[in-house]
Enzyme design. Structure first.
Site, mmCIF file in Angstrom:
data_model
loop_
_atom_site.group_PDB
_atom_site.id
_atom_site.type_symbol
_atom_site.label_atom_id
_atom_site.label_comp_id
_atom_site.label_asym_id
_atom_site.label_seq_id
_atom_site.Cartn_x
_atom_site.Cartn_y
_atom_site.Cartn_z
ATOM 1 N N HIS A 15 0.705 -0.854 0.045
ATOM 2 C CA HIS A 15 -0.058 -0.070 -0.148
ATOM 3 C C HIS A 15 1.087 1.565 0.387
ATOM 4 C CE1 HIS A 15 1.413 0.307 3.851
ATOM 5 N NE2 HIS A 15 0.239 0.925 4.482
ATOM 6 N N GLY A 17 3.473 1.836 -1.953
ATOM 7 C CA GLY A 17 4.020 1.865 -3.581
ATOM 8 C C GLY A 17 2.559 2.789 -4.231
ATOM 9 N N MET A 18 3.111 2.911 -5.509
ATOM 10 C CA MET A 18 2.766 4.106 -6.568
ATOM 11 C C MET A 18 0.860 3.129 -6.768
ATOM 12 S SD MET A 18 2.821 6.346 -10.075
ATOM 13 C CE MET A 18 3.439 4.893 -9.990
ATOM 14 N N LEU A 108 -0.555 -8.402 -9.242
ATOM 15 C CA LEU A 108 -0.513 -7.653 -10.574
ATOM 16 C C LEU A 108 1.004 -7.343 -11.048
ATOM 17 C CD1 LEU A 108 -1.869 -4.534 -8.164
ATOM 18 C CD2 LEU A 108 -1.743 -3.819 -10.496
ATOM 19 N N SER A 110 3.338 -6.841 -14.702
ATOM 20 C CA SER A 110 4.121 -5.843 -15.766
ATOM 21 C C SER A 110 3.974 -6.168 -17.061
ATOM 22 C CB SER A 110 5.450 -5.555 -15.063
ATOM 23 O OG SER A 110 6.166 -4.250 -15.840
ATOM 24 N N SER A 111 3.825 -4.562 -17.524
ATOM 25 C CA SER A 111 3.392 -4.815 -19.567
ATOM 26 C C SER A 111 5.278 -6.081 -19.536
ATOM 27 C CB SER A 111 3.125 -3.870 -20.143
ATOM 28 O OG SER A 111 4.230 -2.312 -19.870
ATOM 29 N N CYS A 112 5.638 -5.113 -18.583
ATOM 30 C CA CYS A 112 7.599 -5.615 -19.561
ATOM 31 C C CYS A 112 7.678 -7.141 -19.333
ATOM 32 C CB CYS A 112 8.262 -5.009 -18.418
ATOM 33 S SG CYS A 112 8.774 -6.408 -17.214
ATOM 34 N N TYR A 139 13.152 -9.129 -13.550
ATOM 35 C CA TYR A 139 11.828 -8.740 -13.370
ATOM 36 C C TYR A 139 10.721 -9.275 -13.671
ATOM 37 C CZ TYR A 139 8.132 -5.418 -11.585
ATOM 38 O OH TYR A 139 6.940 -4.675 -10.981
ATOM 39 N N LYS A 143 7.482 -11.571 -12.598
ATOM 40 C CA LYS A 143 6.015 -11.198 -12.820
ATOM 41 C C LYS A 143 5.612 -12.819 -13.492
ATOM 42 C CE LYS A 143 5.275 -7.913 -10.213
ATOM 43 N NZ LYS A 143 4.281 -7.408 -9.336
ATOM 44 N N PRO A 166 -0.553 -3.850 -15.955
ATOM 45 C CA PRO A 166 -0.792 -2.254 -16.182
ATOM 46 C C PRO A 166 0.472 -2.188 -17.142
ATOM 47 C CG PRO A 166 -0.549 -2.867 -13.823
ATOM 48 C CD PRO A 166 -0.394 -4.558 -14.270
ATOM 49 N N ASN A 168 2.569 1.383 -18.778
ATOM 50 C CA ASN A 168 3.267 2.595 -17.581
ATOM 51 C C ASN A 168 2.216 3.716 -16.824
ATOM 52 O OD1 ASN A 168 5.699 2.251 -18.818
ATOM 53 N ND2 ASN A 168 4.486 2.646 -20.648
ATOM 54 N N HIS A 182 10.597 7.019 -14.790
ATOM 55 C CA HIS A 182 10.458 6.737 -16.007
ATOM 56 C C HIS A 182 10.357 8.179 -16.712
ATOM 57 C CE1 HIS A 182 9.884 2.512 -15.431
ATOM 58 N NE2 HIS A 182 9.577 2.538 -14.718
ATOM 59 N N LYS A 190 11.164 18.199 -15.302
ATOM 60 C CA LYS A 190 12.178 18.139 -16.578
ATOM 61 C C LYS A 190 11.518 19.692 -16.774
ATOM 62 C CE LYS A 190 15.824 15.199 -17.765
ATOM 63 N NZ LYS A 190 16.025 14.186 -19.149
ATOM 64 N N ARG A 211 5.063 4.988 -26.424
ATOM 65 C CA ARG A 211 4.427 4.468 -24.818
ATOM 66 C C ARG A 211 3.094 5.088 -24.988
ATOM 67 N NH1 ARG A 211 8.930 3.257 -26.069
ATOM 68 N NH2 ARG A 211 11.055 2.975 -25.203
HETATM 69 P P1 GDP Z 1 10.639 2.477 -20.813
HETATM 70 O O1 GDP Z 1 9.255 2.308 -21.708
HETATM 71 O O2 GDP Z 1 11.011 1.051 -20.280
HETATM 72 O O3 GDP Z 1 11.083 2.279 -22.376
HETATM 73 O O4 GDP Z 1 11.134 3.299 -19.894
HETATM 74 P P2 GDP Z 1 10.968 5.323 -19.420
HETATM 75 O O5 GDP Z 1 10.276 5.736 -19.178
HETATM 76 O O6 GDP Z 1 11.906 5.092 -18.506
HETATM 77 O O7 GDP Z 1 11.860 5.652 -21.255
HETATM 78 C C1 GDP Z 1 10.900 5.756 -22.434
HETATM 79 C C2 GDP Z 1 11.412 6.480 -23.355
HETATM 80 O O8 GDP Z 1 11.037 7.787 -22.812
HETATM 81 C C3 GDP Z 1 12.588 6.345 -23.712
HETATM 82 O O9 GDP Z 1 12.209 6.609 -25.271
HETATM 83 C C4 GDP Z 1 13.201 7.713 -23.266
HETATM 84 O O10 GDP Z 1 14.549 7.364 -23.830
HETATM 85 C C5 GDP Z 1 12.654 8.503 -22.992
HETATM 86 N N1 GDP Z 1 13.337 9.762 -22.517
HETATM 87 C C6 GDP Z 1 13.522 10.928 -22.609
HETATM 88 N N2 GDP Z 1 13.212 11.768 -21.639
HETATM 89 C C7 GDP Z 1 13.711 11.237 -20.564
HETATM 90 C C8 GDP Z 1 13.916 11.252 -19.200
HETATM 91 O O11 GDP Z 1 13.803 12.208 -19.141
HETATM 92 N N3 GDP Z 1 14.070 9.815 -18.541
HETATM 93 C C9 GDP Z 1 13.397 8.806 -19.059
HETATM 94 N N4 GDP Z 1 13.555 8.123 -18.276
HETATM 95 N N5 GDP Z 1 13.158 8.829 -20.398
HETATM 96 C C10 GDP Z 1 13.460 9.415 -21.212
#
Ligand code: GDP
Length: 314
Positions: A15, A17-18, A108, A110-112, A139, A143, A166, A168, A182, A190, A211
């Site tokens: 509980h 975790g996100m 639960l 993960s899509s991985c 991981y 899963k 799930p 992302n 992520h 940023k 994504r």
């Molecule tokens: P993925 O879905 O397992 O590849 O994991 P991420 O969520 O870390 O990255 C998704 C995509 O977002 C990849 O193509 C990354 O290169 C891009 N990306 C762009 N800017 C960022 C950043 O600041 N952080 C992360 N984690 N990914 C980024």
């Protein structure tokens, strides 16, 4: 409805975790008693301790949202932790659930779990049809074992254990650390920081990968829905059904954070990862569920959560 949560003792494992946090919030709308236990009280990798705790608390339903999680770097640095700890957590909780006669359990994943080159959008039956993405296979294997444990208990003992996968997720309780997060929480941070000083927003990779994203409260709602209406051995994808390029996502986050005038620079020295990751959510939709929170609205809510988390950490 196949399972009524009303009046039940429902354990949300994980509980803090996100996802587990969102499920616990969502269960406040059900007439059930929510059980939680912190890691300082119960080590979920300790099978004996989990069994004792479950015998004492006697949950009737379980959401198994506890896991050791982390990004690409953590996965490749601590493969033993990701494989062993997750297998131990799953073994302990499934064993306890069977012992105390839990009526319904939702695991639960993960899509991985899907092969690296699965056809898009990824359907549930793509499981175990090809090689995994090597960076998070530890991981993923744990899963996949969880899905199989749920199926095995169903087959051997007739237990009503189900699994949800799930996509992302993002939202309150997310990890906003730039080294381990992520992409969506990273972009929120940023863009927020770039706006403060009028700097360009740095995007890793080329910005062209696509994504899929789902707001975590929508995921929690889908899990509660599946708990009520779904009872079968196949796992069910939980996603929004829509994907977006990283560059479009960056522009959307900039728009929501009121920095549309800002510049974007890409950093091709960073990896793009897989070009596209979109799950097919038609099974979930066929059970009468659809997401409620648009990406724009979800980003606004996640930004509010980021500001809250930054303030309480200060
Ligand atoms: P993925 O879905 O397992 O590849 O994991 P991420 O969520 O870390 O990255 C998704 C995509 O977002 C990849 O193509 C990354 O290169 C891009 N990306 C762009 N800017 C960022 C950043 O600041 N952080 C992360 N984690 N990914 C980024």
């Amino acid at each position: 409805m196949t399972y009524d949560l009303a009046g039940k003792r429902v354990w949300v494992a994980g509980h803090r975790g996100m996802v587990g946090g969102a499920i616990a919030r969502r269960l406040a709308d059900e007439q059930c008693e929510v059980l939680t236990v912190g890691r300082e009280t119960l080590d979920l990798t300790d099978q004996r301790a989990v069994l004792d705790w479950m015998r004492k608390e006697r949950p009737q339903a379980v959401f198994l949202a506890a896991a050791r999680v982390g990004g690409i770097l953590a996965n490749s640095t601590y493969p033993v932790d990701f494989l062993r700890d997750n297998l131990l957590i799953e073994t302990a909780i499934f064993t306890g659930a069977h012992d105390v006669g839990v009526e319904k359990l939702l695991f639960l994943g993960s899509s991985c779990i899907y092969p690296k080159f699965a056809p898009q959008p990824i359907q549930e039956d793509a499981l175990l049809t090809g090689e995994l993405e090597p960076t998070n296979e530890w991981y993923a294997i744990a899963k996949i074992a969880g899905i199989k444990l749920a199926q095995a208990y169903r087959q051997q003992y007739g237990c009503d254990y189900i699994s949800a996968m799930p996509t992302n997720l993002y939202g309150p309780g997310d990890n906003f650390d730039l080294n381990s997060s992520h992409v969506l929480p990273a972009l929120i941070r940023k863009v927020h920081e770039a706006r403060l000083i009028g700097a360009p927003v740095q995007v890793w990779g080329t910005g062209s990968p696509r994504r899929e994203f789902l707001y975590v409260d929508d995921c929690a709602d889908a899990c509660v829905h599946l708990m009520k209406v779904y009872s079968d051995k196949g796992h069910v994808n939980v996603g929004s059904g829509e994907d977006i390029s990283i560059m479009e996502l960056t522009r959307l986050v900039m728009d929501v954070l009121d920095y549309a005038r800002g510049e974007v620079v890409t950093d091709p020295s960073k990896p793009d990862g897989t070009p596209r990751k979109l799950m097919d959510n038609s099974r979930l939709r066929s059970f009468g569920w659809a997401p409620q929170v648009s990406l724009r609205e979800g980003v606004a809510r996640a930004y509010a959560a980021f500001l809250d988390q930054a303030q309480s950490a200060a």
